[in-house]
Design a protein around this motif. Structure first.
Motif, short mmCIF file in Angstrom:
data_model
loop_
_atom_site.label_atom_id
_atom_site.label_comp_id
_atom_site.label_asym_id
_atom_site.label_seq_id
_atom_site.Cartn_x
_atom_site.Cartn_y
_atom_site.Cartn_z
N PHE A 87 -13.84 31.03 -35.51
CA PHE A 87 -14.31 29.85 -34.79
C PHE A 87 -13.52 29.58 -33.52
CE2 PHE A 87 -11.00 28.12 -37.51
CZ PHE A 87 -10.39 27.16 -36.73
N PHE A 88 -12.53 30.44 -33.24
CA PHE A 88 -11.82 30.39 -31.96
C PHE A 88 -11.43 31.80 -31.58
CE2 PHE A 88 -8.57 30.08 -35.19
CZ PHE A 88 -7.52 30.84 -34.72
N CYS A 89 -11.03 31.98 -30.32
CA CYS A 89 -10.66 33.31 -29.85
C CYS A 89 -9.25 33.65 -30.32
CB CYS A 89 -10.71 33.36 -28.32
SG CYS A 89 -12.37 33.26 -27.62
N GLU A 90 -9.12 34.75 -31.01
CA GLU A 90 -7.80 35.24 -31.41
C GLU A 90 -7.78 36.75 -31.22
OE1 GLU A 90 -6.74 34.58 -35.43
OE2 GLU A 90 -8.57 35.44 -36.27
N SER A 147 -1.02 23.14 -30.25
CA SER A 147 -1.67 24.14 -31.09
C SER A 147 -3.04 23.67 -31.56
CB SER A 147 -0.79 24.47 -32.30
OG SER A 147 -1.44 25.36 -33.18
N ILE A 148 -3.10 22.46 -32.09
CA ILE A 148 -4.38 21.98 -32.62
C ILE A 148 -5.35 21.62 -31.50
CG2 ILE A 148 -3.79 19.53 -32.80
CD1 ILE A 148 -5.19 19.60 -35.58
N SER A 149 -4.81 21.25 -30.32
CA SER A 149 -5.67 20.93 -29.18
C SER A 149 -6.25 22.18 -28.53
CB SER A 149 -4.89 20.14 -28.13
OG SER A 149 -4.46 18.89 -28.65
N THR A 150 -5.68 23.33 -28.82
CA THR A 150 -6.19 24.59 -28.27
C THR A 150 -7.45 25.06 -28.96
OG1 THR A 150 -3.96 25.27 -27.61
CG2 THR A 150 -5.60 27.01 -27.84
N THR A 151 -7.57 24.82 -30.25
CA THR A 151 -8.67 25.39 -31.03
C THR A 151 -9.72 24.36 -31.47
OG1 THR A 151 -7.36 25.14 -33.07
CG2 THR A 151 -7.20 27.24 -31.89
N VAL A 152 -9.26 23.20 -31.94
CA VAL A 152 -10.19 22.26 -32.59
C VAL A 152 -11.19 21.61 -31.63
CG1 VAL A 152 -10.30 20.08 -33.88
CG2 VAL A 152 -8.67 21.85 -34.56
N PRO A 153 -10.79 21.12 -30.45
CA PRO A 153 -11.79 20.48 -29.58
C PRO A 153 -12.97 21.38 -29.22
CG PRO A 153 -9.58 19.91 -28.85
CD PRO A 153 -9.42 20.96 -29.90
N LYS A 154 -12.72 22.65 -28.92
CA LYS A 154 -13.81 23.57 -28.61
C LYS A 154 -14.70 23.79 -29.83
CE LYS A 154 -16.30 26.49 -26.34
NZ LYS A 154 -17.28 26.00 -25.35
N LEU A 203 -13.08 16.14 -36.50
CA LEU A 203 -12.68 14.98 -35.71
C LEU A 203 -11.65 14.15 -36.46
CD1 LEU A 203 -13.03 13.18 -33.21
CD2 LEU A 203 -14.93 12.04 -34.41
N GLY A 204 -11.87 13.93 -37.76
CA GLY A 204 -10.90 13.19 -38.56
C GLY A 204 -9.56 13.91 -38.63
N ILE A 205 -9.60 15.23 -38.82
CA ILE A 205 -8.36 16.00 -38.88
C ILE A 205 -7.63 15.95 -37.55
CG2 ILE A 205 -7.44 18.35 -39.10
CD1 ILE A 205 -9.63 18.91 -41.13
N TYR A 206 -8.37 16.08 -36.47
CA TYR A 206 -7.75 16.08 -35.14
C TYR A 206 -7.11 14.73 -34.82
CZ TYR A 206 -7.26 16.95 -30.12
OH TYR A 206 -6.77 17.12 -28.85
N LEU A 207 -7.80 13.65 -35.14
CA LEU A 207 -7.25 12.32 -34.89
C LEU A 207 -6.01 12.07 -35.75
CD1 LEU A 207 -10.49 10.15 -34.61
CD2 LEU A 207 -9.01 10.97 -32.76
N ALA A 208 -6.02 12.57 -36.99
CA ALA A 208 -4.85 12.42 -37.85
C ALA A 208 -3.65 13.18 -37.29
CB ALA A 208 -5.17 12.91 -39.26
N ALA A 209 -3.91 14.39 -36.77
CA ALA A 209 -2.82 15.17 -36.17
C ALA A 209 -2.29 14.50 -34.91
CB ALA A 209 -3.31 16.58 -35.84
N LEU A 210 -3.18 13.97 -34.09
CA LEU A 210 -2.75 13.27 -32.89
C LEU A 210 -1.90 12.06 -33.25
CD1 LEU A 210 -5.91 13.27 -30.55
CD2 LEU A 210 -3.83 14.63 -30.32
#
Length: 318
Positions: free
Chosen positions: A175-178, A71-78, A30-37
């Motif tokens: 941790f995500f689909c690839e 890119s980060i919104s595709t993997t991190v929220p899930k 969550l901290g990483i995602y908010l920093a990227a946003l």
């Protein structure tokens, strides 16, 4: 071909075995995602609101910030949702969507970094012709071609991958689909369907990589011929952020996909996936804002609530 070859859902690899550690990973992500946003939205807003930054270099940087956000919104929220609710499941359609979006943004970032290298090559090696070569129409056409080709590429890659029958269950070691993890679940004979597309992909990536290398060889040769130290420093300051982003992106992604299977492990796969899919969207805004004085000043004025102008003009390149 039986319907059992196509599961209704996939199981993603969790970050930890206990729910307490899962919650810890949720907080970290969550901290990483908010920093990227925050970083990428600041760059997008600063470029859009400051007419002095409506140039080809910042136009491409604007697109790069959009790609990093996607890119980060595709993997991190899930991944955060799974950690929070202590689950591993992702639907078949959700997995296909995640693969498609991730391929789009991953390929678009590489394409855009190649275009940015070309922009820096023209600016430094052919400065007298820069305005003529890199006009607004050319920049928009180049960006549109990059986005269009990556979307088509992602459609072909995703459709080809999810048309393969799966004979090895539905548990993914990520941790995500690839795509590489999904191919591990496919039948051995069906895997050959993917080889042709993988060969074409490797050739295209090699061409882009070769173009990047040749561009920077010419750039460094031109910079070293600049007589004044101030001129060399100014030229390097416009290239080093882009070069740092390229090295970070290529080194982590290349090692993640080309590492020997003998050193593969869930922990290492997790770590590499975080390095090439999560870290760049967070670090890229810092790299560009720290080395670029114009962008740093624009972001600072934005944060302090002071803008160069209050009128809302359309995003045009000068």
């Amino acid at each position: 071909m039986s319907n059992s070859s196509f599961p209704t859902e996939f199981l993603l690899l969790p970050f930890a075995d206990t729910h307490e550690l899962q919650l810890l990973h949720f907080g970290l992500f969550l901290g990483i995602y908010l920093a990227a946003l925050l970083g990428n939205v600041l760059i997008l807003t600063a470029i859009a609101c400051n007419h002095h930054l409506h140039t080809p270099m910042y136009f491409f940087l604007f697109n790069l910030a959009l790609i990093d956000l996607g890119s980060i919104s595709t993997t991190v929220p899930k991944a955060m949702a799974n950690s929070l609710w202590d689950t591993r499941a992702i639907s078949y359609a959700g997995c296909a969507t995640q693969v498609f979006m991730f391929v789009v943004f991953l390929t678009a970032e590489f394409s855009l970094l190649t275009l940015m290298a070309y922009d820096r090559y023209i600016a430094i090696c052919k400065p007298l012709h820069y305005g003529t070569i890199m006009d607004s129409r050319t920049c928009v056409n180049m960006a549109a071609a990059a986005w269009g080709s990556t979307i088509l590429y992602a459609v072909l890659h995703t459709a080809n991958t999810f048309s393969l029958p799966l004979c090895q269950g539905n548990a993914l070691d990520q941790f995500f689909c690839e795509i590489p993890q999904i191919l591990k679940l496919s039948c051995s004979d069906a895997y050959l369907q993917q080889v042709g597309l993988l060969v074409v992909s490797a050739c295209l990536l090699f061409v882009c990589f070769l173009f990047l290398v040749l561009s920077y060889v010419q750039i460094f040769r031109a910079v070293l011929r600049i007589p004044s130290q101030h001129g060399r420093h100014k030229a390097f300051s416009t290239c080093l952020p882009h070069l740092a982003v390229v090295c970070l992106f290529l080194s982590t992604a290349t090692f993640a996909y080309l590492k020997p299977s003998s050193i593969s492990s869930p922990f290492l796969d997790h770590l590499l996936a975080v390095l090439y899919s999560v870290v760049p969207p967070v670090v890229n805004p810092l790299i560009y804002s720290m080395r670029n004085k114009d962008l740093k000043n624009a972001v600072s004025k934005l944060v302090l609530g002071r803008f160069y102008g209050t009128h809302k003009d359309p995003f045009t390149l000068h």
